[in-house]
Design a protein around this motif. Structure first.
Motif, PDB file in Angstrom:
ATOM      1  N   GLY A   1      -5.227  23.893   3.628  1.00  0.00           N
ATOM      2  CA  GLY A   1      -6.991  23.505   3.652  1.00  0.00           C
ATOM      3  C   GLY A   1      -6.261  22.101   1.704  1.00  0.00           C
ATOM      4  O   GLY A   1      -7.264  21.983   1.408  1.00  0.00           O
ATOM      5  N   THR A   2      -5.116  22.089   1.242  1.00  0.00           N
ATOM      6  CA  THR A   2      -4.828  22.100   0.397  1.00  0.00           C
ATOM      7  C   THR A   2      -4.692  19.704   0.742  1.00  0.00           C
ATOM      8  O   THR A   2      -4.504  19.952   1.648  1.00  0.00           O
ATOM      9  CB  THR A   2      -3.326  21.827  -0.008  1.00  0.00           C
TER      10      THR A   2
ATOM     11  N   ALA B   1      -1.383  18.150  -3.005  1.00  0.00           N
ATOM     12  CA  ALA B   1      -1.772  18.130  -4.280  1.00  0.00           C
ATOM     13  C   ALA B   1      -1.612  19.945  -4.291  1.00  0.00           C
ATOM     14  O   ALA B   1      -2.175  20.841  -3.098  1.00  0.00           O
ATOM     15  CB  ALA B   1      -2.664  17.688  -4.972  1.00  0.00           C
ATOM     16  N   THR B   2      -1.331  20.393  -5.015  1.00  0.00           N
ATOM     17  CA  THR B   2      -1.073  21.551  -5.748  1.00  0.00           C
ATOM     18  C   THR B   2      -0.982  22.734  -6.670  1.00  0.00           C
ATOM     19  O   THR B   2      -1.433  21.501  -7.597  1.00  0.00           O
ATOM     20  CB  THR B   2       0.182  22.585  -4.702  1.00  0.00           C
ATOM     21  N   ALA B   3      -1.933  23.625  -7.734  1.00  0.00           N
ATOM     22  CA  ALA B   3      -1.999  24.140  -8.352  1.00  0.00           C
ATOM     23  C   ALA B   3      -0.732  23.834  -9.154  1.00  0.00           C
ATOM     24  O   ALA B   3      -0.506  23.296 -10.483  1.00  0.00           O
ATOM     25  CB  ALA B   3      -2.401  25.457  -8.569  1.00  0.00           C
ATOM     26  N   ALA B   4       0.723  23.993  -8.946  1.00  0.00           N
ATOM     27  CA  ALA B   4       1.802  23.407 -10.029  1.00  0.00           C
ATOM     28  C   ALA B   4       1.865  21.646 -10.175  1.00  0.00           C
ATOM     29  O   ALA B   4       2.747  21.901 -10.654  1.00  0.00           O
ATOM     30  CB  ALA B   4       2.796  24.044  -8.887  1.00  0.00           C
TER      31      ALA B   4
ATOM     32  N   SER C   1      -1.375   7.276  -6.382  1.00  0.00           N
ATOM     33  CA  SER C   1      -2.671   7.472  -6.360  1.00  0.00           C
ATOM     34  C   SER C   1      -3.218   8.430  -5.921  1.00  0.00           C
ATOM     35  O   SER C   1      -4.087   8.885  -4.669  1.00  0.00           O
ATOM     36  CB  SER C   1      -3.797   6.438  -5.152  1.00  0.00           C
ATOM     37  N   PRO C   2      -2.775   9.371  -6.769  1.00  0.00           N
ATOM     38  CA  PRO C   2      -2.610  10.985  -6.462  1.00  0.00           C
ATOM     39  C   PRO C   2      -3.965  11.628  -6.173  1.00  0.00           C
ATOM     40  O   PRO C   2      -4.677  12.944  -6.368  1.00  0.00           O
ATOM     41  CB  PRO C   2      -2.108  11.841  -7.788  1.00  0.00           C
ATOM     42  N   ARG C   3      -5.266  10.865  -7.279  1.00  0.00           N
ATOM     43  CA  ARG C   3      -6.421  11.327  -6.853  1.00  0.00           C
ATOM     44  C   ARG C   3      -7.386  10.394  -5.848  1.00  0.00           C
ATOM     45  O   ARG C   3      -8.657  11.530  -5.868  1.00  0.00           O
ATOM     46  CB  ARG C   3      -6.769  10.556  -8.141  1.00  0.00           C
ATOM     47  N   GLN C   4      -6.906  10.132  -5.184  1.00  0.00           N
ATOM     48  CA  GLN C   4      -7.459   9.252  -4.006  1.00  0.00           C
ATOM     49  C   GLN C   4      -6.580  10.752  -2.843  1.00  0.00           C
ATOM     50  O   GLN C   4      -5.232  10.879  -2.132  1.00  0.00           O
ATOM     51  CB  GLN C   4      -6.964   7.968  -3.753  1.00  0.00           C
TER      52      GLN C   4
END
Length: 976
Positions: A903-904, A951-954, A911-914
């Motif tokens: 699901g990540t 994208a992960t929490a870390a 562009s890590p926000r896209q």
């Protein structure tokens, strides 16, 4: 005998007396009495408090239309039901009845302060009051609203009674056993075929039971009803009394709720009938309308038809000094009947010049008739004591003493079932009511529910609807009619300060409706929800038309121009028990196990739920966690052989001369070219072109196919197949049979699989030439006939042994022993998922999310684009479905060899926000020596060989985008 009991009453057994308690007071009645009739017979009119203002209320109607007298009923330990209509619940000895919505008692209710504060709680007040301050919502407003919502108290223990469900089919279903319904059933029975007649009353006859002076074919109404019942029973008609038709569905599927017993216990309490009828005749009659005037809601104020019902059915006079306010003819017959039973009756007619013969008949019966007057107010605290009448609302008035005030404001035909069937309604000016408008081929309305007035007309109409010859219809005395003369709905005049109620159950007044119109609620659906008129269990039975008349007047338009609200099922309150039947407790969501479940338990399996199935997830050995056990099982399959219980796969036999053509239309691949003895992987698409299910299809004979589905999709796939077979391609000669439970499946896979089976199988040549991949053969194992499919979900040489479920264990035990001897063992679903993902095989519902096409998951070659047609083909041709930037299946390998989470989001490092897509599956792999993931990424195939990030929490984790087939891309391992 009570002073309110008369010598009549065909519904009660006077030979016995039973008792029950009402708010702690012992009340006596007779078998056959309802709670309402027994209370009225004992002079009790106060039965409840209104929902919003807590005003004293008594019965308004005598049947399902009753909005006020809702009570809680306890029939024994654990048998408490709230919100029961006192007019419908038969009394039983020892029953405990409690009133609702009051504290501490009916006579002294502290909630009545709401009536004094009514100016501060008008229609829609909750939309305005509970908005500010916002911080009050969670801690102040919401708890108060939740406590105030609804009536009565919920049961505190599980319902112990039994409920059942059954299907029935018939050529003719007649709903309603009044005069029109009985005539229709008699005609349909004469015409032949299966006939079902249902009615929600305790017995047949409907309003005809309240017409003792009527004659049909020379017989009194009561004797004709008995004769009709005998004729119907002799003709084999199924009579279902105490049965309400509460839903009319597609294809003439009518759902009935039958109250089988009031005692509960071992007997079935209620039964739901799902009746598929060739033709439906709706003969459910009409409901009398109240009159809207100030203080028209006191106990003792009720419908004239209700008083007639209590008199003729239960032998109960609703009062000794009765005033009847009317604006149409049926009240005259009621007045004469009540006077004949010993009541002093005054009839107040709004019309200046009613028919002369009606007045003469009333005078002869001792009824006082006052014409040209209307009721304008009442008095009486807990029961009406007098009524004010005047020629007009603002004219001089006079008071008439009374202990009961009856309202006869006209009749509203019951058109809800016609509407639910898909039929439209139209305003009929002559009847001053909405009547069935469109004519449907397999449904017809008859009798007063379509505006017929006289008894003779109702009988003739029902007889014709049932297919009878008009000349032989039951003949009523020409002087007898239903009294259903037209009457304009009551638009209460504007300006009155006292409350004039339109919807008694929801405390909606004429002023509330006018206020809503002034505040801009001109749509009837908006008006309904803003004022709550016609909501809850009342469903607008007694309020809709009067409310429409008031709203139309306020808007300066006609009633048909204002419109009618939608009739939704269930129109009548129906218990959850009836709807669920046996589907409760352990059967609410049954646990399904395979024939080999006990063997898995003995082997120490840890199970997971897959749909309703219990499936062995992994088989841990001492000291192993899930990851260690799964790794060991994967190695066993890759290096030796593994045994897997695949019995949960859905299985459907598709048989018939047109079976191949049917499957060609239903699946994206071409199956008509499949040779007998061969298998093919196939995709089922939805009509929008997205993947719905997948499975292997084997051709067992020219006209017989074995279709497998996903474990959770068996029922839905069969439903889709039946839907298309019956509605889209009914000309195809094909039959479908679910065989999921009939076949147990043992999956044997790995490089030693062929050797394991060679020592077990009789009658099958297992060589690659004789039994290639994607083939099916029939033979024997341990003397049991089996079907063996050469297929693989692991990428290794594999066989799926289908064995009749009742013979599964001997075959499983023999295969398990051979697998163990070959150095292999059992493996579970977790290992199966790892093995399939290494090979790039998808799981529908995991790699697909309802928006994936075959090409998106790399299965575009499974689509036979040259086929003339198949489900979803046209959708696949849309440009958006061929966009190269759609999400496509790829594999991801983390640079740091970390395990990603399902699901990540997959992103471009620049562009890590896209988001570019998401991870659909992720596993550690002992075979690959590293973790890996499958993902759906926009333009994924064009990104092979590039680097992206997840994208992960870390923080972002760098990944390589690679082909999803990570293991044996050449497929050599499928034939070892």
């Amino acid at each position: 005998m009570s002073v309110f009991r008369t010598a009549g009453g065909d519904a009660i057994d006077r030979s016995r007396t039973i008792s029950f308690s009402f708010d702690g007071t012992r009340i006596e009645g007779h078998p056959g009495d309802t709670i309402a009739s027994a209370l009225l017979a004992n002079g009790v009119h106060l039965m409840g408090r209104s929902f919003k203002y807590h005003r004293p209320r008594g019965v308004l109607g005598a049947g399902t239309e009753e909005p006020n007298a809702l009570v809680g009923v306890t029939r024994g330990p654990g048998r408490f039901e709230p919100n029961q209509r006192a007019t419908l619940v038969p009394i039983t000895d020892g029953m405990v009845v409690e009133s609702q919505n009051r504290s501490p008692s009916l006579a002294r209710d502290i909630g009545a302060v709401n009536d004094l504060l009514s100016a501060f709680i008008p229609a829609g007040f909750y939309y305005k009051t509970f908005m500010w301050p916002r911080s009050f919502w969670a801690k102040v407003y919401e708890p108060v609203i939740r406590r105030a919502a609804g009536l009565g108290r919920p049961p505190e223990v599980t319902d112990p009674d039994r409920y059942a469900q059954r299907w029935a089919h018939c050529e003719t279903l007649v709903v309603g056993a009044g005069p029109a319904g009985l005539a229709a059933a008699l005609a349909a029975a004469d015409a032949g075929g299966r006939v079902i007649l249902c009615d929600e009353g305790e017995t047949i006859g409907g309003r005809l039971r309240d017409m003792p002076r009527a004659t049909i074919d020379g017989l009194t109404a009561g004797k004709w009803i008995v004769q009709a019942r005998t004729r119907l029973e002799n003709a084999g008609v199924r009579l279902l009394t105490r049965t309400t038709a509460y839903h009319y569905g597609i294809g003439n599927l009518v759902t009935l709720a039958q109250r089988c017993t009031d005692a509960g216990g071992a007997r079935t309490r209620e039964r739901q009938w799902m009746v598929r009828a060739g033709r439906v005749i709706i003969a459910i009659g009409s409901i009398e309308r109240p009159i809207v005037f100030p203080n028209n809601d006191r106990p003792g104020v009720m419908l004239a038809s209700a008083a007639a019902g209590f008199l003729h059915r239960y032998g109960v006079l609703v009062g000794r000094h009765i005033v009847i306010a009317t604006q149409h003819d049926s009240a005259y017959r009621t007045a004469i009947d009540l006077a004949g039973a010993g009541a002093a009756v005054t009839l107040v007619d709004r019309r200046a010049r009613p028919a002369a013969d009606l007045g003469e008949a009333c005078s002869a019966a001792g009824v006082t008739v006052i014409t040209g007057h209307i009721p304008i107010d009442t008095r009486g605290r807990l029961r009406v004591s007098k009524v004010a009448i005047a020629p007009a609302p603002d004219a001089a008035h006079r008071w008439l003493p009374c202990d009961a005030l009856l309202m006869a404001g006209g009749w509203t035909p019951s058109v809800h079932l016609h509407s639910q069937s898909g039929g439209k309604v139209a305003w009929d000016a002559q009847s001053a009511a909405f009547l069935p408008g469109t004519t449907l081929a397999a449904q017809v309305s008859a009798g007063t529910c379509r505006g017929r007035v006289t008894l003779a007309d109702c009988l003739a109409d029902g007889w014709t609807a049932g297919g009878g010859n008009g000349a032989s219809a039951p003949a009523a005395d020409d002087r007898t009619d239903t009294g259903m003369s037209p009457a304009e709905p009551d638009a209460h005049p504007e300006g009155a300060r006292r409350k004039a109620f339109v919807d008694f159950q929801n405390d909606v007044t004429a002023k509330d409706i006018r206020l809503a119109v002034r505040e801009g609620f001109r749509s009837v659906e908006h008006l309904k929800r803003y004022t709550t008129n016609g909501m809850a269990t009342d469903q607008g039975r007694t309020s809709n038309i009067n409310a429409l008349a008031i709203a139309a007047q306020a808007m300066g338009q006609t009633i048909p121009g204002t419109g009618l609200t939608t009739f939704r099922a269930p129109y009548s309150p129906t218990t959850f028990g009836t709807m669920t039947g046996f589907t409760r407790g352990r059967l609410f969501d049954p646990v399904r196990t395979t024939p080999m479940h006990a063997r898995a338990v003995a082997a120490g399996a840890v199970f997971e739920d897959v749909g309703q199935w219990k499936r062995a997830r992994f088989f841990p050995r001492p000291g192993e966690d899930m990851h260690a056990a799964t790794a060991r099982e994967c190695i066993s399959v890759r290096e030796a052989v593994g045994l897997f219980d695949a019995s949960t796969l859905g299985k459907i036999e598709v048989v018939g001369p047109d079976a191949a053509a049917f499957l060609d239309l239903l699946y994206a691949g071409r199956l008509s070219t499949l040779a007998v003895g061969r298998c093919r992987y196939a995709l089922m698409l939805r009509e929008d072109g997205f993947i719905a299910d997948d499975g292997v299809i084997a051709r067992l004979a020219t006209d017989r196919f074995h279709v497998t589905t996903t474990s959770g999709g068996a029922a839905s796939v069969l439903n889709v197949m039946e839907d298309f077979r019956q509605t889209e391609w009914p000309d195809l000669r094909v039959w479908l049979t679910s065989t999921t439970e009939q076949w147990a499946v043992a999956g044997v896979t790995g490089p030693r699989a062929r050797n394991v089976l060679a020592a077990l199988v009789e009658g099958v040549d297992l060589s690659s030439d004789a039994f290639p991949h994607m083939a099916v053969r029939q033979g024997r194992i341990a003397g049991v006939p089996v079907r063996i499919f050469r297929v693989s979900f692991t990428g290794e040489t594999g066989y799926e042994i289908n064995v009749p479920a009742r013979h599964a264990l001997p075959v499983w035990d023999a295969v398990a022993a051979a697998v163990a001897a070959a150095g292999g063992g059992l493996y579970g679903t977790e290992a199966a998922h790892v093995l399939r993902a290494e090979k790039g095989y998808i799981i529908v519902g995991q790699e697909t999310d309802g928006t994936a096409t075959p090409d998106d998951v790399g299965l575009g070659k499974m689509v036979a684009a040259t086929k003339p047609d198949f489900v979803g083909k046209r959708s696949l041709m849309r440009a958006a479905m061929r966009d190269p930037d759609r999400k496509q299946l790829v594999a991801l390998l983390t640079a740091d060899r970390s395990l990603l989470d399902e699901g990540t989001q997959v992103v471009d490092p620049a562009s890590p926000r896209q988001s570019l897509g998401h991870v659909s599956s992720t596993y550690p792999s002992v075979t690959l020596g590293r973790p890996f993931a499958l993902a759906m990424v926009h333009g994924g195939r064009s990104l092979l060989g590039t680097k992206l990030a997840v994208a992960t929490a870390a923080g972002p984790v760098a990944v390589d985008v690679v082909d999803p087939v990570l293991y044996d891309p050449s497929g050599a391992r499928l034939d070892v």
